[in-house]
Design a protein around this motif. Structure first.
Motif, mmCIF file in Angstrom:
data_model
loop_
_atom_site.group_PDB
_atom_site.id
_atom_site.type_symbol
_atom_site.label_atom_id
_atom_site.label_comp_id
_atom_site.label_asym_id
_atom_site.label_seq_id
_atom_site.Cartn_x
_atom_site.Cartn_y
_atom_site.Cartn_z
ATOM 1 N N ARG A 1 -1.273 -9.934 -10.119
ATOM 2 C CA ARG A 1 -2.741 -10.152 -9.426
ATOM 3 C C ARG A 1 -3.058 -8.878 -8.674
ATOM 4 O O ARG A 1 -2.441 -8.417 -7.923
ATOM 5 C CB ARG A 1 -2.526 -11.466 -8.461
ATOM 6 C CG ARG A 1 -3.773 -11.584 -7.635
ATOM 7 C CD ARG A 1 -5.105 -11.844 -8.153
ATOM 8 N NE ARG A 1 -5.811 -12.579 -7.379
ATOM 9 C CZ ARG A 1 -7.303 -12.186 -7.433
ATOM 10 N NH1 ARG A 1 -7.824 -11.427 -8.227
ATOM 11 N NH2 ARG A 1 -7.964 -12.790 -6.493
ATOM 12 N N LEU A 2 -4.362 -8.418 -9.447
ATOM 13 C CA LEU A 2 -4.909 -6.929 -8.686
ATOM 14 C C LEU A 2 -5.520 -7.293 -7.546
ATOM 15 O O LEU A 2 -6.190 -8.198 -7.547
ATOM 16 C CB LEU A 2 -5.516 -6.390 -9.674
ATOM 17 C CG LEU A 2 -4.785 -5.944 -11.076
ATOM 18 C CD1 LEU A 2 -5.666 -5.310 -12.204
ATOM 19 C CD2 LEU A 2 -3.778 -4.823 -10.792
ATOM 20 N N GLY A 3 -5.654 -6.266 -6.680
ATOM 21 C CA GLY A 3 -6.367 -6.074 -5.418
ATOM 22 C C GLY A 3 -6.620 -7.358 -4.570
ATOM 23 O O GLY A 3 -7.642 -7.491 -4.291
ATOM 24 N N HIS A 4 -5.633 -8.105 -4.268
ATOM 25 C CA HIS A 4 -5.612 -8.994 -3.304
ATOM 26 C C HIS A 4 -6.109 -8.727 -1.961
ATOM 27 O O HIS A 4 -5.493 -7.685 -1.301
ATOM 28 C CB HIS A 4 -4.178 -9.895 -3.196
ATOM 29 C CG HIS A 4 -4.254 -11.064 -2.306
ATOM 30 N ND1 HIS A 4 -5.056 -12.139 -2.673
ATOM 31 C CD2 HIS A 4 -3.653 -11.197 -0.962
ATOM 32 C CE1 HIS A 4 -5.029 -12.817 -1.290
ATOM 33 N NE2 HIS A 4 -4.030 -12.210 -0.644
ATOM 34 N N GLU B 1 -3.612 -6.209 -0.690
ATOM 35 C CA GLU B 1 -3.076 -6.103 0.675
ATOM 36 C C GLU B 1 -1.702 -7.003 0.472
ATOM 37 O O GLU B 1 -2.000 -8.399 -0.006
ATOM 38 C CB GLU B 1 -3.988 -6.638 1.506
ATOM 39 C CG GLU B 1 -5.203 -5.452 1.830
ATOM 40 C CD GLU B 1 -6.219 -5.935 2.609
ATOM 41 O OE1 GLU B 1 -6.085 -6.485 3.563
ATOM 42 O OE2 GLU B 1 -7.592 -5.681 2.191
ATOM 43 N N GLU B 2 -0.754 -6.924 1.549
ATOM 44 C CA GLU B 2 0.273 -7.804 1.657
ATOM 45 C C GLU B 2 -0.135 -8.991 2.299
ATOM 46 O O GLU B 2 -1.140 -8.945 3.303
ATOM 47 C CB GLU B 2 1.472 -7.214 2.238
ATOM 48 C CG GLU B 2 2.798 -8.031 2.026
ATOM 49 C CD GLU B 2 4.093 -7.316 2.404
ATOM 50 O OE1 GLU B 2 5.034 -7.799 2.308
ATOM 51 O OE2 GLU B 2 3.862 -6.021 2.965
ATOM 52 N N ASP B 3 0.356 -10.176 1.917
ATOM 53 C CA ASP B 3 -0.322 -11.491 2.571
ATOM 54 C C ASP B 3 1.220 -12.510 2.608
ATOM 55 O O ASP B 3 1.025 -13.310 1.911
ATOM 56 C CB ASP B 3 -1.275 -12.066 1.590
ATOM 57 C CG ASP B 3 -2.100 -13.200 2.220
ATOM 58 O OD1 ASP B 3 -1.425 -13.679 3.257
ATOM 59 O OD2 ASP B 3 -3.216 -13.594 1.820
ATOM 60 N N TYR C 1 5.467 -9.291 -3.547
ATOM 61 C CA TYR C 1 4.287 -8.353 -3.487
ATOM 62 C C TYR C 1 4.758 -6.901 -3.845
ATOM 63 O O TYR C 1 6.101 -6.386 -3.627
ATOM 64 C CB TYR C 1 4.053 -8.163 -1.952
ATOM 65 C CG TYR C 1 3.080 -7.294 -1.603
ATOM 66 C CD1 TYR C 1 1.733 -7.026 -1.883
ATOM 67 C CD2 TYR C 1 3.608 -5.873 -0.998
ATOM 68 C CE1 TYR C 1 0.686 -5.906 -1.533
ATOM 69 C CE2 TYR C 1 2.695 -4.849 -0.567
ATOM 70 C CZ TYR C 1 1.446 -4.923 -1.057
ATOM 71 O OH TYR C 1 0.351 -3.878 -0.922
ATOM 72 N N ARG C 2 4.058 -6.230 -4.481
ATOM 73 C CA ARG C 2 4.223 -4.816 -5.079
ATOM 74 C C ARG C 2 2.989 -4.021 -4.697
ATOM 75 O O ARG C 2 1.867 -4.320 -5.431
ATOM 76 C CB ARG C 2 4.625 -4.984 -6.313
ATOM 77 C CG ARG C 2 5.914 -5.419 -6.733
ATOM 78 C CD ARG C 2 7.123 -4.730 -6.326
ATOM 79 N NE ARG C 2 8.425 -5.555 -6.751
ATOM 80 C CZ ARG C 2 8.875 -6.383 -5.907
ATOM 81 N NH1 ARG C 2 8.397 -6.744 -4.673
ATOM 82 N NH2 ARG C 2 9.821 -6.808 -6.243
ATOM 83 N N ARG C 3 2.943 -2.990 -3.921
ATOM 84 C CA ARG C 3 1.633 -2.273 -3.588
ATOM 85 C C ARG C 3 1.305 -1.368 -4.792
ATOM 86 O O ARG C 3 -0.047 -1.670 -4.885
ATOM 87 C CB ARG C 3 2.080 -1.286 -2.399
ATOM 88 C CG ARG C 3 1.050 -0.322 -1.948
ATOM 89 C CD ARG C 3 1.270 0.697 -0.860
ATOM 90 N NE ARG C 3 1.772 -0.135 0.222
ATOM 91 C CZ ARG C 3 1.297 -0.756 1.157
ATOM 92 N NH1 ARG C 3 -0.324 -0.794 1.038
ATOM 93 N NH2 ARG C 3 1.726 -1.293 2.169
ATOM 94 N N VAL D 1 4.210 -1.361 -11.316
ATOM 95 C CA VAL D 1 4.730 -2.696 -12.301
ATOM 96 C C VAL D 1 4.454 -2.527 -13.481
ATOM 97 O O VAL D 1 5.359 -2.861 -14.360
ATOM 98 C CB VAL D 1 4.005 -3.765 -11.543
ATOM 99 C CG1 VAL D 1 4.368 -5.001 -12.159
ATOM 100 C CG2 VAL D 1 4.338 -3.855 -10.045
ATOM 101 N N ILE D 2 3.228 -2.037 -13.956
ATOM 102 C CA ILE D 2 2.871 -2.026 -15.608
ATOM 103 C C ILE D 2 3.656 -1.079 -16.212
ATOM 104 O O ILE D 2 4.416 -1.632 -17.290
ATOM 105 C CB ILE D 2 1.386 -1.766 -15.513
ATOM 106 C CG1 ILE D 2 0.641 -2.986 -15.239
ATOM 107 C CG2 ILE D 2 1.231 -1.479 -16.973
ATOM 108 C CD1 ILE D 2 -1.050 -2.577 -15.683
#
Length: 181
Positions: free
Chosen positions: A8-11, A40-42, A64-66, A71-72
């Motif tokens: 999930r990009l750009g949370h 953003e971490e949540d 979470y991975r900044r 990741v890709i």
């Protein structure tokens, strides 16, 4: 069996908590093993999803991975393929059979506020569930259904504490004890 994870990009917690939660719930219900959040971490969102897994079973995790590109890159280096869900992609009905049948692990990328242009070039497939604006949740659900060819209807979730008893009217849940009864 192929492993399926969702990136999930750009949370953004202040704006995306509900939709990202729905991405996580959809991914789990349709057979993904994990959602990787970037942006953003949540911790609150992650705890909420982990609570669902405790009650409804797994296996499923949210991490979470900044660095989404890391990741890709790592996924591809390990032999998996990347499927980016975008309304600008090739029609899902045309490409899903080949994606399903090649046996590779899948990383499904769903956007957030703004998808970096580099995602399009890093993806092995840019796939459009439709070529109209709609939700990443609906794209993920339809794509996962097509990818699993309906097998999500037969999924069993380990260590579930509750389950739905299907019925024509009303709501019925069954609590499962430690013996699975």
């Amino acid at each position: 069996m192929m492993d399926v994870k969702v990136l999930r990009l750009g949370h953004r917690p202040s704006r995306d908590a509900r939709i990202t939660t729905h991405v996580c719930l959809t991914a789990r219900a349709f057979g993904a093993s994990e959602v990787i959040l970037s942006g953003e971490e949540d911790p609150k969102l992650m705890e909420g999803v982990e609570d669902v897994v405790r009650r409804w079973g797994g296996p499923f995790s949210v991490v979470y991975r900044r660095n989404w590109q890391g990741v890709i890159d790592s996924w591809k280096k390990d032999g998996g393929e990347v499927i980016h869900l975008t309304m600008y992609g090739l029609p899902a009905r045309d490409v899903v059979p080949g994606i399903r049948d090649n046996g590779k692990d899948k990383l499904i990328v769903v956007g957030g506020a703004r998808v970096p242009g580099k995602v399009y070039s890093l993806a092995d497939y840019n796939v459009g569930v439709t070529n109209q604006p709609h939700s990443e949740v609906s794209s993920l659900a339809v794509f996962m259904h097509m990818l699993l060819d309906g097998a999500e209807f037969d999924l069993k979730f380990e260590d579930a504490r509750i389950e739905v008893i299907p019925q024509a009217r009303g709501k019925m849940l069954r609590e499962i004890d430690d013996d699975g009864d």
